[in-house]
Design a protein around this motif. Structure first.
Motif, short mmCIF file in Angstrom:
data_model
loop_
_atom_site.label_atom_id
_atom_site.label_comp_id
_atom_site.label_asym_id
_atom_site.label_seq_id
_atom_site.Cartn_x
_atom_site.Cartn_y
_atom_site.Cartn_z
N SER A 106 4.47 28.83 12.12
CA SER A 106 3.30 27.98 12.38
C SER A 106 3.76 26.58 12.79
O SER A 106 3.24 25.98 13.75
N HIS A 107 4.74 26.04 12.08
CA HIS A 107 5.27 24.70 12.39
C HIS A 107 5.84 24.67 13.81
O HIS A 107 5.55 23.75 14.60
N ILE A 108 6.61 25.67 14.17
CA ILE A 108 7.21 25.72 15.51
C ILE A 108 6.12 25.79 16.58
O ILE A 108 6.11 25.00 17.54
N LEU A 109 5.20 26.73 16.42
CA LEU A 109 4.19 26.93 17.47
C LEU A 109 3.26 25.72 17.60
O LEU A 109 2.92 25.30 18.71
N HIS A 110 2.84 25.14 16.47
CA HIS A 110 1.98 23.95 16.57
C HIS A 110 2.72 22.79 17.22
O HIS A 110 2.15 22.06 18.04
N SER A 111 3.99 22.61 16.87
CA SER A 111 4.77 21.51 17.47
C SER A 111 4.83 21.67 18.99
O SER A 111 4.72 20.69 19.73
N ILE A 112 4.99 22.90 19.44
CA ILE A 112 5.03 23.16 20.89
C ILE A 112 3.63 22.97 21.49
O ILE A 112 3.49 22.39 22.58
N PHE A 113 2.62 23.45 20.79
CA PHE A 113 1.24 23.39 21.30
C PHE A 113 0.83 21.97 21.66
O PHE A 113 0.26 21.74 22.73
N TRP A 114 1.12 20.99 20.79
CA TRP A 114 0.68 19.61 21.09
C TRP A 114 1.31 19.11 22.38
O TRP A 114 0.70 18.38 23.15
N THR A 115 2.55 19.49 22.62
CA THR A 115 3.23 19.03 23.84
C THR A 115 2.74 19.77 25.07
O THR A 115 2.94 19.29 26.19
N ASN A 116 2.17 20.92 24.86
CA ASN A 116 1.69 21.75 25.98
C ASN A 116 0.33 21.30 26.50
O ASN A 116 -0.23 21.94 27.38
N LEU A 117 -0.20 20.21 25.94
CA LEU A 117 -1.53 19.74 26.33
C LEU A 117 -1.45 18.32 26.87
O LEU A 117 -0.67 17.51 26.38
N THR A 118 -2.27 18.03 27.85
CA THR A 118 -2.34 16.68 28.40
C THR A 118 -3.78 16.42 28.86
O THR A 118 -4.64 17.28 28.71
N ASN A 119 -4.03 15.24 29.40
CA ASN A 119 -5.43 14.92 29.73
C ASN A 119 -5.74 15.13 31.20
O ASN A 119 -6.64 14.52 31.75
N LYS A 120 -4.96 15.98 31.85
CA LYS A 120 -5.25 16.27 33.26
C LYS A 120 -4.80 17.69 33.59
O LYS A 120 -4.03 18.29 32.84
N ARG A 121 -5.28 18.17 34.70
CA ARG A 121 -4.94 19.52 35.12
C ARG A 121 -3.56 19.52 35.79
O ARG A 121 -3.30 18.66 36.64
N THR A 122 -2.70 20.40 35.40
CA THR A 122 -1.38 20.52 36.03
C THR A 122 -1.17 21.97 36.44
O THR A 122 -1.87 22.87 35.97
N GLU A 123 -0.18 22.18 37.29
CA GLU A 123 0.18 23.55 37.71
C GLU A 123 1.70 23.69 37.68
O GLU A 123 2.42 22.71 37.82
N PRO A 124 2.19 24.91 37.51
CA PRO A 124 3.64 25.12 37.47
C PRO A 124 4.30 24.74 38.80
O PRO A 124 3.74 25.00 39.86
N LYS A 125 5.48 24.14 38.69
CA LYS A 125 6.25 23.76 39.88
C LYS A 125 7.70 24.21 39.70
O LYS A 125 8.10 24.62 38.62
N GLY A 126 8.47 24.09 40.78
CA GLY A 126 9.92 24.28 40.71
C GLY A 126 10.34 25.66 40.22
O GLY A 126 9.73 26.67 40.58
N ASP A 127 11.39 25.67 39.39
CA ASP A 127 11.94 26.94 38.90
C ASP A 127 10.91 27.73 38.12
O ASP A 127 10.84 28.97 38.22
N LEU A 128 10.08 27.03 37.35
CA LEU A 128 9.05 27.73 36.57
C LEU A 128 8.10 28.48 37.50
O LEU A 128 7.79 29.66 37.27
N GLN A 129 7.67 27.82 38.56
CA GLN A 129 6.76 28.47 39.52
C GLN A 129 7.43 29.70 40.14
O GLN A 129 6.81 30.77 40.26
#
Ligand code: FE2
Length: 235
Positions: A106-129
């Protein structure tokens, strides 16, 4: 305290600062102190930063009590395992081992979750895309897959996009609670919390609406950074 962990008086901080610094300085999220005790990093933004998609009260309760409670729980579980070992009495150690899996996950996933959110729409780029296109066909296909996976979790759990080093591929997991239905070795890049505590105040019973709304605030730049980190850790 590092400057990136301080929230500015202006009301918000550049969304990636605190956690980018955390990732950059440590190669992976720093979730323990020097003594091995679990610690909760500061949120990288104010509690109202993700309005209207994630409301302030939900953010407060979710971060402080649900995530915070998991950190406290994980520390207790760890202590109890150490106590069992020091007393040479392992009668209850399986109970605490299961609890630690639950709380630390739970600690790991919540820590990641907060960073996975921002106040604008984004899309995958680069190697991830490129990897998304290779493994799922397109970003639209992945969106469809992770949304359906998240919406259809039985009970409480998570939808997870992960990098799987054993197959050098991206994979989507449907996690129950915090620790079930993983693949060993998979490193989470983007996680979607579908526990009722994540949405019930604002979205009531409409989990599907919550998951759809999250696509307005998912931080794919953070997921891309996590992929870079995962590749470095596992190469
Ligand atoms: Fe949660």
């Amino acid at each position: 305290m590092k400057s990136g962990t301080l929230l500015g008086a202006a009301g918000w901080l550049s969304t990636t600062d605190a956690f980018t610094q955390n990732l950059t300085n440590n190669d992976i999220d720093k979730l323990v102190d020097a003594n091995g005790n679990y610690i909760q990093q500061a949120l990288p933004y104010n509690e109202n930063f993700l309005e209207p998609y994630m409301d302030t009260e939900t953010m407060h309760l979710h971060y402080s009590f649900h995530h915070g409670g998991a950190v406290k729980g994980a520390n207790k579980d760890l202590q109890m395992i150490k106590k069992s070992l020091s007393e040479n009495n392992l009668e209850t150690v399986d109970f605490w081992t299961k609890k630690l899996s639950y709380h630390f996950s739970s600690h790991i996933l919540h820590s990641i979750f907060w960073t996975n959110l921002t106040n604008k729409r984004t899309e995958p780029k680069g190697d991830l895309q490129k990897r998304i296109e290779k493994n799922f066909g397109s970003y639209d296909k992945l969106k469809f897959l992770i949304a359906e996976t998240s919406k259809n979790v039985d009970g409480n759990g998570w939808g997870i996009v992960a990098y799987q080093p054993y197959s050098d591929s991206l994979t989507v997991l449907q996690c129950e609670n915090h620790e079930k239905l993983t693949q060993w070795g998979a490193i989470p890049l983007l996680v979607i919390d579908v526990w009722e505590h994540a949405y019930y105040l604002k979205y009531k019973n409409k989990r599907n609406d919550f998951v759809d709304a999250l696509f307005n605030i998912l931080n794919w730049d953070n997921a891309a950074q996590r992929l870079d980190t995962a590749l470095k850790l596992t190469k």
